[in-house]
Design a protein around this motif. Sequence first.
Motif, short mmCIF file in Angstrom:
data_model
loop_
_atom_site.label_atom_id
_atom_site.label_comp_id
_atom_site.label_asym_id
_atom_site.label_seq_id
_atom_site.Cartn_x
_atom_site.Cartn_y
_atom_site.Cartn_z
N LYS A 53 0.83 -1.20 0.00
CA LYS A 53 0.00 0.00 0.00
C LYS A 53 0.86 1.26 0.00
O LYS A 53 0.55 2.23 -0.69
CB LYS A 53 -0.93 0.00 1.21
CG LYS A 53 -2.04 -1.01 1.12
CD LYS A 53 -2.94 -0.95 2.32
CE LYS A 53 -4.02 -2.01 2.22
NZ LYS A 53 -4.92 -1.97 3.36
N GLU A 54 1.94 1.23 0.75
CA GLU A 54 2.83 2.40 0.80
C GLU A 54 3.55 2.59 -0.54
O GLU A 54 3.70 3.72 -1.02
CB GLU A 54 3.85 2.24 1.93
CG GLU A 54 4.80 3.40 2.07
CD GLU A 54 4.10 4.72 2.38
OE1 GLU A 54 4.64 5.77 1.97
OE2 GLU A 54 3.03 4.72 3.02
N ILE A 55 3.96 1.50 -1.15
CA ILE A 55 4.62 1.59 -2.45
C ILE A 55 3.64 2.16 -3.48
O ILE A 55 3.99 3.04 -4.27
CB ILE A 55 5.14 0.20 -2.90
CG1 ILE A 55 6.31 -0.22 -2.01
CG2 ILE A 55 5.57 0.22 -4.36
CD1 ILE A 55 6.78 -1.63 -2.23
N LYS A 56 2.39 1.70 -3.45
CA LYS A 56 1.39 2.19 -4.40
C LYS A 56 1.11 3.67 -4.16
O LYS A 56 0.96 4.44 -5.11
CB LYS A 56 0.10 1.38 -4.29
CG LYS A 56 -0.86 1.66 -5.41
CD LYS A 56 -1.99 0.67 -5.44
CE LYS A 56 -2.89 0.96 -6.62
NZ LYS A 56 -3.99 0.04 -6.72
N THR B 33 9.39 6.22 -13.06
CA THR B 33 8.71 5.70 -11.87
C THR B 33 8.89 4.20 -11.77
O THR B 33 9.16 3.66 -10.69
CB THR B 33 7.22 6.07 -11.90
OG1 THR B 33 7.09 7.48 -12.07
CG2 THR B 33 6.52 5.64 -10.65
N PHE B 34 8.77 3.51 -12.89
CA PHE B 34 8.97 2.06 -12.89
C PHE B 34 10.39 1.71 -12.48
O PHE B 34 10.60 0.82 -11.65
CB PHE B 34 8.66 1.47 -14.27
CG PHE B 34 8.85 -0.02 -14.34
CD1 PHE B 34 7.91 -0.87 -13.80
CD2 PHE B 34 9.98 -0.56 -14.95
CE1 PHE B 34 8.08 -2.24 -13.86
CE2 PHE B 34 10.16 -1.92 -15.01
CZ PHE B 34 9.21 -2.77 -14.47
N LYS B 35 11.36 2.42 -13.02
CA LYS B 35 12.75 2.14 -12.68
C LYS B 35 13.05 2.42 -11.21
O LYS B 35 13.86 1.74 -10.60
CB LYS B 35 13.68 2.95 -13.58
CG LYS B 35 13.72 2.44 -15.01
CD LYS B 35 14.62 3.28 -15.88
CE LYS B 35 14.58 2.76 -17.31
NZ LYS B 35 15.35 3.61 -18.22
N ALA B 36 12.39 3.44 -10.66
CA ALA B 36 12.63 3.79 -9.26
C ALA B 36 12.13 2.71 -8.31
O ALA B 36 12.74 2.48 -7.25
CB ALA B 36 11.94 5.12 -8.93
N PHE B 37 11.05 2.03 -8.65
CA PHE B 37 10.48 1.03 -7.75
C PHE B 37 10.79 -0.40 -8.16
O PHE B 37 10.47 -1.33 -7.43
CB PHE B 37 8.96 1.20 -7.67
CG PHE B 37 8.54 2.41 -6.90
CD1 PHE B 37 8.56 2.41 -5.52
CD2 PHE B 37 8.13 3.55 -7.56
CE1 PHE B 37 8.18 3.52 -4.80
CE2 PHE B 37 7.73 4.67 -6.85
CZ PHE B 37 7.76 4.66 -5.47
N SER B 38 11.38 -0.60 -9.32
CA SER B 38 11.67 -1.94 -9.82
C SER B 38 12.66 -2.65 -8.89
O SER B 38 13.63 -2.06 -8.44
CB SER B 38 12.24 -1.86 -11.23
OG SER B 38 12.46 -3.14 -11.74
N GLY B 39 12.37 -3.93 -8.64
CA GLY B 39 13.26 -4.72 -7.80
C GLY B 39 13.02 -4.49 -6.32
O GLY B 39 13.76 -4.99 -5.48
N GLY B 40 11.99 -3.76 -5.96
CA GLY B 40 11.68 -3.48 -4.56
C GLY B 40 10.79 -4.54 -3.97
O GLY B 40 10.87 -5.72 -4.29
#
Length: 179
Positions: free
Chosen positions: A4-7, A23-30
């Motif tokens: 929920k926090e990531i979203k 945005t995708f690159k910033a959160f990818s692999g998280g």
Amino acid sequence: MDKKEIKRQLEAMLEAGRSRTETFKAFSGGGVGDRVLAYWIAAYPDRDLYEAHYRKINTLVTISFIQAFLGAALGYFIGATIGPSASFILAAIAGVVPLLFAYGFYKNSAQAYNIYIVLAITQLPRLFSGAAEAPLVATVGALFTLGILFFVMRLRSLLFPDFAFFGPKKVKGQYVFSN
């Protein structure tokens, strides 16, 4: 960090004007898989696209209201042949489902478009089941249903250009986004 926090952070970045690819690159692999992350980004509604296609959305919502009215009336009359309480139950079910879709279309929800497309495709074989008894009625009903299905698919592709058929677009194993 939970999903929920990531979203929430993802939506905040997109609202701030950051590109979908960044945005995708910033959160990818998280903490969330890339497929889920790409789906969230692809399903994020773009205000400019919504405003550009507002009339088409209103047309679809109006069609959904008409379907709800006709479905409730038909459900009532079919239920009346079964019993008095069945008429109200069938009318409620047949009337509420299109109204839920109308709400999803109005709220610009990619999930509403995807669910509508899946349900319409699964109902295609039933369109031609009564063709032997009433070919004209079956043909008109099939054309109407197919027309709305293609309209919904086209509108979804205009509002959410990052979707392939049901999931986010992928080219050579990489998720791609329109920025």
